[in-house]
Every structure is written in C-alpha cells, then in structure tokens.
Design an enzyme around this catalytic site. Structure first.
Site, PDB file in Angstrom:
ATOM      1  N   CYS A  31     -19.238   6.166  44.109  1.00  0.00           N
ATOM      2  CA  CYS A  31     -17.860   6.231  43.602  1.00  0.00           C
ATOM      3  C   CYS A  31     -17.530   7.617  43.055  1.00  0.00           C
ATOM      4  CB  CYS A  31     -17.626   5.176  42.527  1.00  0.00           C
ATOM      5  SG  CYS A  31     -17.492   3.515  43.191  1.00  0.00           S
TER       6      CYS A  31
ATOM      7  N   GLU B  31     -14.056   0.980  41.002  1.00  0.00           N
ATOM      8  CA  GLU B  31     -13.449   2.315  41.013  1.00  0.00           C
ATOM      9  C   GLU B  31     -12.826   2.600  42.379  1.00  0.00           C
ATOM     10  OE1 GLU B  31     -16.460   1.481  40.099  1.00  0.00           O
ATOM     11  OE2 GLU B  31     -17.102   2.555  38.285  1.00  0.00           O
TER      12      GLU B  31
ATOM     13  N   ASN C 273     -14.574  -4.962  41.365  1.00  0.00           N
ATOM     14  CA  ASN C 273     -15.622  -4.948  42.384  1.00  0.00           C
ATOM     15  C   ASN C 273     -15.479  -6.160  43.291  1.00  0.00           C
ATOM     16  OD1 ASN C 273     -16.432  -6.284  39.914  1.00  0.00           O
ATOM     17  ND2 ASN C 273     -18.509  -6.445  40.702  1.00  0.00           N
ATOM     18  N   ILE C 274     -15.579  -5.898  44.570  1.00  0.00           N
ATOM     19  CA  ILE C 274     -15.427  -6.931  45.597  1.00  0.00           C
ATOM     20  C   ILE C 274     -16.725  -6.953  46.387  1.00  0.00           C
ATOM     21  CG2 ILE C 274     -14.096  -7.682  47.600  1.00  0.00           C
ATOM     22  CD1 ILE C 274     -11.738  -6.007  46.383  1.00  0.00           C
ATOM     23  N   GLU C 275     -17.477  -8.042  46.209  1.00  0.00           N
ATOM     24  CA  GLU C 275     -18.833  -8.076  46.754  1.00  0.00           C
ATOM     25  C   GLU C 275     -18.943  -8.995  47.959  1.00  0.00           C
ATOM     26  OE1 GLU C 275     -20.894  -7.392  42.376  1.00  0.00           O
ATOM     27  OE2 GLU C 275     -21.095  -9.325  43.371  1.00  0.00           O
TER      28      GLU C 275
ATOM     29  N   CYS D  43     -20.865   4.509  39.853  1.00  0.00           N
ATOM     30  CA  CYS D  43     -22.089   4.813  40.593  1.00  0.00           C
ATOM     31  C   CYS D  43     -21.905   6.150  41.326  1.00  0.00           C
ATOM     32  CB  CYS D  43     -22.404   3.683  41.573  1.00  0.00           C
ATOM     33  SG  CYS D  43     -21.310   3.608  43.016  1.00  0.00           S
TER      34      CYS D  43
ATOM     35  N   CYS E 221     -16.961  -1.164  44.949  1.00  0.00           N
ATOM     36  CA  CYS E 221     -16.934  -1.089  43.494  1.00  0.00           C
ATOM     37  C   CYS E 221     -15.485  -1.098  42.983  1.00  0.00           C
ATOM     38  CB  CYS E 221     -17.609   0.187  43.009  1.00  0.00           C
ATOM     39  SG  CYS E 221     -19.333   0.356  43.484  1.00  0.00           S
TER      40      CYS E 221
HETATM   41 ZN   LIG Z   1     -19.421   2.512  42.602  1.00  0.00          ZN
END
Ligand SMILES: [Zn+2]
Length: 134
Positions: free
Chosen positions: A95, A56, A44-46, A92, A54
C-alpha cells in the site's frame, strides 16, 4: 475542512461497516481526504489466496474512480473484529508503494490507538523514504 480526529472517527465507522474480512478477522477502515475536501472510504476486502485488497488501496481506488487526483490525508483504523478497541494500524509495504504513485510524499497518514489514546501521524515520505519508480 475536516480534521484528523473526524477522519479517524469516520475510518472507525468504515471498519465497523466492513463485512469483507472473514479470512483475517482483522478489519481496517480508511478514509481518504482529497484536496477538494471530499472524503472516500475504504476497507480491507479479502478473499482466498493472496489477492486481498487492503483498506488503504480500496479508499484510493474509490477516489480514483471518482476522478480525484490530489490527496491530503488518509486515516486508518484497525482492530480484530471481536475487539472493541482499535489498535495502531499502518499501511503495508504494498500500500505504501501504491499510494506513492497517486499521492505526494506529503500525504498525511493517521492512525489511532484506543488503549493508549494516542494519535499517530506520519507523512508518506516518512513511511516510504524511497519509493520504487522508473
Ligand atoms: Zn496494504
């Protein structure tokens, strides 16, 4: 061919390598297995706001950028950054829909809970019985 236990271990490695989850402090590492036997990792890259990516989707983007078109399985490993143990972590809704556009409903989705030592296995069809399509 790499098995699901190895995929989960590699997903855990990707989660530990993740340096881009400072907002949620929840790291998600993923490993996507292609039909050709290659694996592509993601995490995950926020960022500020709601545009974070995410794990995925980052694995899928990694594979798609490398020309991959057929996918067999994705392993997902998630935990709070400070925790040692990984917890069951599922994709989620965003995704699930994203993956449904690039993989078949037969895509295997693996996640693992260190506390119960239980491996969970689903197909994309089970997690997203009817995707959005037009
Ligand atoms: Zn996701």
């Amino acid at each position: 061919m790499i098995d699901k236990k190895e995929l989960i271990e590699k997903a855990k490695e990707a989660a530990v390598e993740n340096f881009c989850c400072n907002h949620s402090k929840y790291t998600v590492g993923t490993v996507l297995l292609t039909k050709s036997g290659k694996i592509y990792k993601g995490f995950n890259i926020e960022n500020h706001g709601i545009q974070s990516i995410c794990g995925e989707r980052s694995a899928f983007v990694n594979a798609l950028l490398n020309g991959e078109k057929e996918f067999l399985a994705i392993a997902i490993a998630g935990k709070n950054v400070k925790d040692k143990l990984f917890a069951k972590t599922l994709p989620c809704g965003y995704c699930r829909q994203f993956m449904s556009e690039y993989a078949t409903g037969e895509l295997k989705i693996y996640t693992y809970d260190d506390e119960t030592e239980e491996c969970y296995e689903y197909t994309l069809d089970e997690l997203l019985p009817e995707n959005y399509s037009f």
